[in-house]
Design a protein around this motif. Sequence first.
Motif, PDB file in Angstrom:
ATOM      1  N   SER A 131       5.426  39.730 -59.798  1.00 12.41           N
ATOM      2  CA  SER A 131       6.613  38.877 -59.846  1.00 12.41           C
ATOM      3  C   SER A 131       6.428  37.674 -60.769  1.00 12.41           C
ATOM      4  O   SER A 131       7.356  36.885 -60.945  1.00 12.41           O
ATOM      5  CB  SER A 131       6.955  38.379 -58.441  1.00 12.41           C
ATOM      6  OG  SER A 131       5.928  37.546 -57.926  1.00 12.41           O
ATOM      7  N   VAL A 132       5.222  37.530 -61.341  1.00 12.86           N
ATOM      8  CA  VAL A 132       4.929  36.406 -62.230  1.00 12.86           C
ATOM      9  C   VAL A 132       5.052  36.889 -63.679  1.00 12.86           C
ATOM     10  O   VAL A 132       4.645  38.014 -64.006  1.00 12.86           O
ATOM     11  CB  VAL A 132       3.510  35.858 -61.957  1.00 12.86           C
ATOM     12  CG1 VAL A 132       3.183  34.700 -62.891  1.00 12.86           C
ATOM     13  CG2 VAL A 132       3.394  35.415 -60.503  1.00 12.86           C
ATOM     14  N   HIS A 133       5.581  36.052 -64.518  1.00 13.28           N
ATOM     15  CA  HIS A 133       5.774  36.422 -65.930  1.00 13.28           C
ATOM     16  C   HIS A 133       4.431  36.756 -66.570  1.00 13.28           C
ATOM     17  O   HIS A 133       3.401  36.150 -66.268  1.00 13.28           O
ATOM     18  CB  HIS A 133       6.459  35.283 -66.682  1.00 13.28           C
ATOM     19  CG  HIS A 133       7.005  35.684 -68.016  1.00 13.28           C
ATOM     20  ND1 HIS A 133       6.231  35.671 -69.173  1.00 13.28           N
ATOM     21  CD2 HIS A 133       8.231  36.126 -68.384  1.00 13.28           C
ATOM     22  CE1 HIS A 133       6.966  36.081 -70.187  1.00 13.28           C
ATOM     23  NE2 HIS A 133       8.191  36.356 -69.740  1.00 13.28           N
ATOM     24  N   SER A 134       4.453  37.715 -67.483  1.00 12.49           N
ATOM     25  CA  SER A 134       3.213  38.214 -68.087  1.00 12.49           C
ATOM     26  C   SER A 134       2.447  37.156 -68.872  1.00 12.49           C
ATOM     27  O   SER A 134       1.238  37.267 -69.055  1.00 12.49           O
ATOM     28  CB  SER A 134       3.528  39.399 -69.008  1.00 12.49           C
ATOM     29  OG  SER A 134       4.443  39.013 -70.027  1.00 12.49           O
ATOM     30  N   ARG A 139      -0.920  34.737 -63.463  1.00 17.17           N
ATOM     31  CA  ARG A 139      -0.752  36.181 -63.249  1.00 17.17           C
ATOM     32  C   ARG A 139      -2.102  36.884 -63.140  1.00 17.17           C
ATOM     33  O   ARG A 139      -2.303  37.710 -62.234  1.00 17.17           O
ATOM     34  CB  ARG A 139       0.065  36.776 -64.387  1.00 17.17           C
ATOM     35  CG  ARG A 139       0.314  38.276 -64.261  1.00 17.17           C
ATOM     36  CD  ARG A 139       1.064  38.786 -65.476  1.00 17.17           C
ATOM     37  NE  ARG A 139       1.192  40.227 -65.482  1.00 17.17           N
ATOM     38  CZ  ARG A 139       2.226  40.902 -64.985  1.00 17.17           C
ATOM     39  NH1 ARG A 139       3.231  40.243 -64.417  1.00 17.17           N
ATOM     40  NH2 ARG A 139       2.279  42.210 -65.042  1.00 17.17           N
ATOM     41  N   ASP A 140      -3.049  36.586 -64.031  1.00 14.40           N
ATOM     42  CA  ASP A 140      -4.344  37.249 -64.010  1.00 14.40           C
ATOM     43  C   ASP A 140      -5.133  36.900 -62.756  1.00 14.40           C
ATOM     44  O   ASP A 140      -5.829  37.751 -62.192  1.00 14.40           O
ATOM     45  CB  ASP A 140      -5.154  36.868 -65.251  1.00 14.40           C
ATOM     46  CG  ASP A 140      -4.770  37.697 -66.474  1.00 14.40           C
ATOM     47  OD1 ASP A 140      -4.076  38.712 -66.283  1.00 14.40           O
ATOM     48  OD2 ASP A 140      -5.149  37.321 -67.591  1.00 14.40           O
ATOM     49  N   PHE A 141      -5.027  35.657 -62.300  1.00  7.74           N
ATOM     50  CA  PHE A 141      -5.744  35.264 -61.088  1.00  7.74           C
ATOM     51  C   PHE A 141      -5.175  35.981 -59.863  1.00  7.74           C
ATOM     52  O   PHE A 141      -5.930  36.442 -58.997  1.00  7.74           O
ATOM     53  CB  PHE A 141      -5.665  33.746 -60.897  1.00  7.74           C
ATOM     54  CG  PHE A 141      -6.444  32.968 -61.912  1.00  7.74           C
ATOM     55  CD1 PHE A 141      -7.825  32.853 -61.814  1.00  7.74           C
ATOM     56  CD2 PHE A 141      -5.801  32.348 -62.974  1.00  7.74           C
ATOM     57  CE1 PHE A 141      -8.554  32.128 -62.753  1.00  7.74           C
ATOM     58  CE2 PHE A 141      -6.515  31.629 -63.913  1.00  7.74           C
ATOM     59  CZ  PHE A 141      -7.900  31.520 -63.808  1.00  7.74           C
ATOM     60  N   LEU A 142      -3.858  36.076 -59.788  1.00  7.41           N
ATOM     61  CA  LEU A 142      -3.236  36.786 -58.676  1.00  7.41           C
ATOM     62  C   LEU A 142      -3.586  38.271 -58.695  1.00  7.41           C
ATOM     63  O   LEU A 142      -3.845  38.879 -57.649  1.00  7.41           O
ATOM     64  CB  LEU A 142      -1.713  36.611 -58.723  1.00  7.41           C
ATOM     65  CG  LEU A 142      -1.168  35.227 -58.378  1.00  7.41           C
ATOM     66  CD1 LEU A 142       0.329  35.165 -58.619  1.00  7.41           C
ATOM     67  CD2 LEU A 142      -1.478  34.871 -56.929  1.00  7.41           C
ATOM     68  N   LYS A 143      -3.598  38.848 -59.891  1.00  7.18           N
ATOM     69  CA  LYS A 143      -3.952  40.264 -60.010  1.00  7.18           C
ATOM     70  C   LYS A 143      -5.394  40.502 -59.577  1.00  7.18           C
ATOM     71  O   LYS A 143      -5.695  41.481 -58.881  1.00  7.18           O
ATOM     72  CB  LYS A 143      -3.748  40.735 -61.457  1.00  7.18           C
ATOM     73  CG  LYS A 143      -3.999  42.225 -61.640  1.00  7.18           C
ATOM     74  CD  LYS A 143      -3.935  42.622 -63.102  1.00  7.18           C
ATOM     75  CE  LYS A 143      -2.538  42.517 -63.649  1.00  7.18           C
ATOM     76  NZ  LYS A 143      -2.457  43.081 -65.041  1.00  7.18           N
ATOM     77  N   TYR A 144      -6.292  39.603 -59.970  1.00  7.83           N
ATOM     78  CA  TYR A 144      -7.703  39.719 -59.582  1.00  7.83           C
ATOM     79  C   TYR A 144      -7.843  39.667 -58.060  1.00  7.83           C
ATOM     80  O   TYR A 144      -8.538  40.490 -57.444  1.00  7.83           O
ATOM     81  CB  TYR A 144      -8.494  38.596 -60.244  1.00  7.83           C
ATOM     82  CG  TYR A 144      -9.949  38.556 -59.858  1.00  7.83           C
ATOM     83  CD1 TYR A 144     -10.867  39.432 -60.426  1.00  7.83           C
ATOM     84  CD2 TYR A 144     -10.407  37.631 -58.917  1.00  7.83           C
ATOM     85  CE1 TYR A 144     -12.214  39.388 -60.076  1.00  7.83           C
ATOM     86  CE2 TYR A 144     -11.743  37.588 -58.565  1.00  7.83           C
ATOM     87  CZ  TYR A 144     -12.640  38.463 -59.141  1.00  7.83           C
ATOM     88  OH  TYR A 144     -13.960  38.427 -58.782  1.00  7.83           O
ATOM     89  N   ASP A 145      -7.182  38.679 -57.425  1.00  8.14           N
ATOM     90  CA  ASP A 145      -7.245  38.562 -55.966  1.00  8.14           C
ATOM     91  C   ASP A 145      -6.622  39.773 -55.281  1.00  8.14           C
ATOM     92  O   ASP A 145      -7.123  40.245 -54.251  1.00  8.14           O
ATOM     93  CB  ASP A 145      -6.520  37.293 -55.512  1.00  8.14           C
ATOM     94  CG  ASP A 145      -7.283  36.030 -55.881  1.00  8.14           C
ATOM     95  OD1 ASP A 145      -8.474  36.144 -56.244  1.00  8.14           O
ATOM     96  OD2 ASP A 145      -6.685  34.936 -55.814  1.00  8.14           O
ATOM     97  N   PHE A 146      -5.544  40.296 -55.857  1.00  6.73           N
ATOM     98  CA  PHE A 146      -4.852  41.445 -55.266  1.00  6.73           C
ATOM     99  C   PHE A 146      -5.766  42.658 -55.212  1.00  6.73           C
ATOM    100  O   PHE A 146      -5.905  43.305 -54.159  1.00  6.73           O
ATOM    101  CB  PHE A 146      -3.596  41.766 -56.086  1.00  6.73           C
ATOM    102  CG  PHE A 146      -2.831  42.960 -55.591  1.00  6.73           C
ATOM    103  CD1 PHE A 146      -1.931  42.851 -54.559  1.00  6.73           C
ATOM    104  CD2 PHE A 146      -3.020  44.212 -56.172  1.00  6.73           C
ATOM    105  CE1 PHE A 146      -1.220  43.952 -54.092  1.00  6.73           C
ATOM    106  CE2 PHE A 146      -2.323  45.314 -55.725  1.00  6.73           C
ATOM    107  CZ  PHE A 146      -1.424  45.188 -54.680  1.00  6.73           C
ATOM    108  N   PHE A 147      -6.419  42.975 -56.311  1.00  6.87           N
ATOM    109  CA  PHE A 147      -7.252  44.176 -56.349  1.00  6.87           C
ATOM    110  C   PHE A 147      -8.559  43.985 -55.584  1.00  6.87           C
ATOM    111  O   PHE A 147      -9.091  44.944 -55.013  1.00  6.87           O
ATOM    112  CB  PHE A 147      -7.508  44.594 -57.795  1.00  6.87           C
ATOM    113  CG  PHE A 147      -6.322  45.242 -58.450  1.00  6.87           C
ATOM    114  CD1 PHE A 147      -5.980  46.551 -58.145  1.00  6.87           C
ATOM    115  CD2 PHE A 147      -5.532  44.551 -59.345  1.00  6.87           C
ATOM    116  CE1 PHE A 147      -4.886  47.168 -58.732  1.00  6.87           C
ATOM    117  CE2 PHE A 147      -4.423  45.144 -59.937  1.00  6.87           C
ATOM    118  CZ  PHE A 147      -4.101  46.459 -59.625  1.00  6.87           C
TER     119      PHE A 147
END
Length: 308
Positions: A263-266, A271-279
């Motif tokens: 949901s965060v703009h590319s 965005r990269d920090f959220l993606k890292y935490d998500f995975f």
Amino acid sequence: MSSRINIARPQGASYSPDPHGIGNSRPSSGYRAADPEDPIEKIRAYSKQIEDNIEIYSQPLRPHLPAIGRFLIVVTFLEDALRIMTQWGDQLWYLQKHRHFPWGVSHVFLLINTMLVGSGAVVTKRHTEYAVAGLLGVVIIQGFGYGLIFDLNFFLRNLSVIGGLFMVFSDSMVSRKKLFAGLPSLSENDRRKYFLLAGRILLIFLFLGFVLQGKWSLGRAVLSVVGLVACGMVAVGFKAKWSASFLVVILSVFNVFANNWWSVHSTHPARDFLKYDFFQTLSIVGGLILLVNMGPGGLSVDEKKKNF
């Protein structure tokens, strides 16, 4: 050949199952029938019902749980590999300018962190011991290479990822012959139960990181208390399958709402920090799924209760 002898009993004499008093006539001091109105018994009955429901509704997924758990555990490594390949230039620039890596060393560092082979080996259960060792090495060198080893959140999350890798190792453990005759060595079952214990304890550190960071609210406080109780149950192996299933649900829901990187703009830096935490959270969920499938192992309250 056997025969029965009928002995006449005097008329009016009552039958005694133990006429010579050999049996123990004292009341039993062991487990007595449960009182349905006892609050403790109600909790036990409720937890037993939950365990039965977990067993019933997880039956269709049970044959696939090991594969699902293994894939989720390595998904953070797969995401890292994709990030390195798609951001190769940016990664090199960061390592050389900010981490002061010499040219060439930065290239080798990134190649080592691209653990596609090790991740594939974990999923396909091929040479799992070597694959787990390689992925453990990646977790360690990433902490030092990116300078995050002293970041508490990063440290706790990676402890949980290591716990998930220990669960993979326990799931794939096979017996090996002694390397040197006459030297003491642990049996397969002994090694398995120690790795399961270490994996259970390390898995809960992600939730401890969640408790220590972020803004507090009433909902967060309630969730933290309930989650910490479930983490303690996982660590000691008490109702481990139930508590691990509960944490799988809680972490999955939390992950979708708190780490919604899509949901965060590319171009946004978060965005990269959220993606890292998500995975990373998905990887820890995978470890908990393996725990649900395998059980807590020999060093647990659940296993000790079977012996009594």
